[in-house]
Write a protein that holds these residues in place. Structure first.
Motif, PDB file in Angstrom:
ATOM      1  N   SER A  11      39.122  31.743  38.781  1.00 48.60           N
ATOM      2  CA  SER A  11      39.620  33.015  38.234  1.00 48.60           C
ATOM      3  C   SER A  11      40.724  32.743  37.214  1.00 48.60           C
ATOM      4  O   SER A  11      41.678  32.016  37.501  1.00 48.60           O
ATOM      5  CB  SER A  11      40.180  33.887  39.360  1.00 48.60           C
ATOM      6  OG  SER A  11      41.099  34.824  38.828  1.00 48.60           O
ATOM      7  N   PHE A  13      43.024  34.657  36.372  1.00 54.48           N
ATOM      8  CA  PHE A  13      44.274  35.250  36.854  1.00 54.48           C
ATOM      9  C   PHE A  13      44.905  34.379  37.944  1.00 54.48           C
ATOM     10  O   PHE A  13      46.127  34.273  38.037  1.00 54.48           O
ATOM     11  CB  PHE A  13      44.034  36.672  37.365  1.00 54.48           C
ATOM     12  CG  PHE A  13      43.420  37.556  36.319  1.00 54.48           C
ATOM     13  CD1 PHE A  13      44.203  38.075  35.295  1.00 54.48           C
ATOM     14  CD2 PHE A  13      42.067  37.843  36.332  1.00 54.48           C
ATOM     15  CE1 PHE A  13      43.649  38.872  34.314  1.00 54.48           C
ATOM     16  CE2 PHE A  13      41.496  38.636  35.347  1.00 54.48           C
ATOM     17  CZ  PHE A  13      42.285  39.155  34.337  1.00 54.48           C
ATOM     18  N   ARG A  50      41.225  42.416  44.718  1.00 54.79           N
ATOM     19  CA  ARG A  50      41.197  41.478  43.597  1.00 54.79           C
ATOM     20  C   ARG A  50      42.088  40.283  43.881  1.00 54.79           C
ATOM     21  O   ARG A  50      43.061  40.380  44.620  1.00 54.79           O
ATOM     22  CB  ARG A  50      41.675  42.172  42.313  1.00 54.79           C
ATOM     23  CG  ARG A  50      40.693  43.206  41.844  1.00 54.79           C
ATOM     24  CD  ARG A  50      40.971  43.626  40.411  1.00 54.79           C
ATOM     25  NE  ARG A  50      40.076  44.708  40.079  1.00 54.79           N
ATOM     26  CZ  ARG A  50      40.444  45.871  39.545  1.00 54.79           C
ATOM     27  NH1 ARG A  50      41.710  46.086  39.237  1.00 54.79           N
ATOM     28  NH2 ARG A  50      39.555  46.808  39.304  1.00 54.79           N
ATOM     29  N   ILE A  51      41.737  39.175  43.238  1.00 53.79           N
ATOM     30  CA  ILE A  51      42.554  37.965  43.294  1.00 53.79           C
ATOM     31  C   ILE A  51      43.254  37.784  41.950  1.00 53.79           C
ATOM     32  O   ILE A  51      42.695  38.206  40.929  1.00 53.79           O
ATOM     33  CB  ILE A  51      41.700  36.725  43.640  1.00 53.79           C
ATOM     34  CG1 ILE A  51      40.492  36.602  42.675  1.00 53.79           C
ATOM     35  CG2 ILE A  51      41.232  36.771  45.074  1.00 53.79           C
ATOM     36  CD1 ILE A  51      39.682  35.324  42.827  1.00 53.79           C
ATOM     37  N   PRO A  52      44.455  37.205  41.962  1.00 52.91           N
ATOM     38  CA  PRO A  52      45.180  36.554  43.052  1.00 52.91           C
ATOM     39  C   PRO A  52      46.063  37.521  43.835  1.00 52.91           C
ATOM     40  O   PRO A  52      46.406  38.602  43.368  1.00 52.91           O
ATOM     41  CB  PRO A  52      46.077  35.566  42.303  1.00 52.91           C
ATOM     42  CG  PRO A  52      46.426  36.296  41.037  1.00 52.91           C
ATOM     43  CD  PRO A  52      45.182  37.069  40.672  1.00 52.91           C
ATOM     44  N   ASP A  65      48.694  41.224  42.089  1.00 53.22           N
ATOM     45  CA  ASP A  65      48.382  41.319  40.657  1.00 53.22           C
ATOM     46  C   ASP A  65      49.112  40.172  39.966  1.00 53.22           C
ATOM     47  O   ASP A  65      50.293  39.925  40.257  1.00 53.22           O
ATOM     48  CB  ASP A  65      48.862  42.661  40.099  1.00 53.22           C
ATOM     49  CG  ASP A  65      48.651  42.748  38.602  1.00 53.22           C
ATOM     50  OD1 ASP A  65      47.549  43.132  38.175  1.00 53.22           O
ATOM     51  OD2 ASP A  65      49.597  42.423  37.857  1.00 53.22           O
ATOM     52  N   SER A  66      48.424  39.481  39.055  1.00 55.25           N
ATOM     53  CA  SER A  66      49.034  38.285  38.455  1.00 55.25           C
ATOM     54  C   SER A  66      50.309  38.611  37.689  1.00 55.25           C
ATOM     55  O   SER A  66      51.259  37.814  37.694  1.00 55.25           O
ATOM     56  CB  SER A  66      48.030  37.564  37.547  1.00 55.25           C
ATOM     57  OG  SER A  66      47.731  38.333  36.412  1.00 55.25           O
TER      58      SER A  66
HETATM   59  N1  LIG Z   1      45.025  42.760  36.841  1.00 55.38           N
HETATM   60  C1  LIG Z   1      44.603  41.798  37.842  1.00 55.38           C
HETATM   61  C2  LIG Z   1      43.167  41.422  37.585  1.00 55.38           C
HETATM   62  C3  LIG Z   1      42.631  40.501  38.669  1.00 55.38           C
HETATM   63  C4  LIG Z   1      41.112  40.427  38.626  1.00 55.38           C
HETATM   64  O1  LIG Z   1      40.427  41.233  37.994  1.00 55.38           O
HETATM   65  N2  LIG Z   1      40.564  39.447  39.354  1.00 55.38           N
HETATM   66  C5  LIG Z   1      39.136  39.334  39.478  1.00 55.38           C
HETATM   67  C6  LIG Z   1      38.714  37.885  39.525  1.00 55.38           C
HETATM   68  S1  LIG Z   1      38.925  37.049  38.003  1.00 55.38           S
HETATM   69  C7  LIG Z   1      38.710  39.970  40.778  1.00 55.38           C
HETATM   70  O2  LIG Z   1      39.371  39.821  41.777  1.00 55.38           O
HETATM   71  N3  LIG Z   1      37.582  40.685  40.764  1.00 55.38           N
HETATM   72  C8  LIG Z   1      37.019  41.251  41.942  1.00 55.38           C
HETATM   73  C9  LIG Z   1      36.853  42.740  41.828  1.00 55.38           C
HETATM   74  O3  LIG Z   1      37.302  43.332  40.828  1.00 55.38           O
HETATM   75  O4  LIG Z   1      36.263  43.287  42.752  1.00 55.38           O
HETATM   76  C10 LIG Z   1      45.536  40.591  37.797  1.00 55.38           C
HETATM   77  O5  LIG Z   1      46.123  40.332  36.735  1.00 55.38           O
HETATM   78  O6  LIG Z   1      45.705  39.922  38.823  1.00 55.38           O
END
Ligand SMILES: N[C@@H](CCC(=O)N[C@@H](CS)C(=O)NCC(=O)O)C(=O)O
Length: 222
Positions: A11, A13, A50-52, A65-66
């Motif tokens: 990922s 992020f 969502r990760i991280p 949130d990153s």
């Molecule tokens: N704004 C969030 C975005 C995090 C994000 O979109 N992560 C993706 C992985 S790259 C995720 O967890 N996606 C799973 C989902 O949206 O269900 C951040 O900056 O941490």
């Protein structure tokens, strides 16, 4: 400080946070979380699943949130500063963070990384047509903008490595995992800049780990 990062290494992020931590010289544990799909328990620490996620056990803080995580770490691990102190530079750094997190992530992630890397990881064929269309139609204006913003600068903002560089360069690691680079002929400043950023020990360690994993799982060489 007991820091735990929940997420998956590929990922952009998660990498953003890992690079941030490495640049700060902070120790942490990476707890792998697969988001395809994320387990039910994960919603307890990540409302959007969502990760991280960062858990600072000693402080009783959990952040999902990153950008929130990096802002928090800047306050708790003060040196070296990774956000500029001057107001204009600070604003400019936040702009590039947002530009990377929202814009580049959307096009590179969904338009090139998902079709070329996530598809094969899920046992599907790579979708070269979608990646090529994204590269031909969507990405040139982003690359041209970054080419001119980088110009002759060493770093995107001011005269020091910052959150701006982390947020932009992390997205291009995913682009490279898909087998692509912007191209030195069309984008010489951006190309040299990305090579410099990705050669920093913080980025290089993540890239080496991820590339080895991809080579093993996908039986390929990048
Ligand atoms: N704004 C969030 C975005 C995090 C994000 O979109 N992560 C993706 C992985 S790259 C995720 O967890 N996606 C799973 C989902 O949206 O269900 C951040 O900056 O941490």
């Amino acid at each position: 400080m007991g820091l735990i990062v929940y997420g998956a290494a590929l990922s952009p992020f998660v990498r953003k946070v890992r690079v941030f931590l490495a640049e700060k010289g902070a120790d942490y544990t990476l707890e792998n979380v697969n988001i395809f799909p994320a387990p039910d328990w994960f919603a307890e620490i990540s409302p959007l699943k969502r990760i991280p996620v960062l858990k600072d056990d000693d402080a009783g803080v959990t952040l999902a949130d990153s950008s929130a995580i990096c802002g928090y770490l800047e306050k708790t691990c003060t040196a070296p500063a990774l956000y500029p102190s001057e107001a204009g530079d600070f604003g400019r750094a936040l702009w590039f963070e947002e530009y990377g997190d929202s814009e580049l992530a959307g096009h590179i992630g969904m338009g090139t990384f998902r079709p070329m890397v996530v598809n094969p990881l899920m046992g599907k064929e790579p979708d070269t047509a979608t990646a090529e269309k994204t590269i031909a139609e969507k990405l040139p204006s982003y690359f041209a903008y970054l080419e001119s913003e980088v110009g002759a600068r060493e770093f995107l903002v001011g005269d020091a490595f910052s959150i701006a560089d982390i947020s932009i360069a992390t997205q291009f690691v995913n682009f490279a995992h898909g087998g692509f680079v912007p191209g030195a002929e069309a984008y010489p400043n951006l190309t040299a800049y990305l090579e410099r950023m990705h050669a920093r020990p913080s980025f290089a360690a993540c890239i080496a780990e991820e590339t080895a994993m991809l080579d093993k799982v996908l039986k390929r060489t990048e």
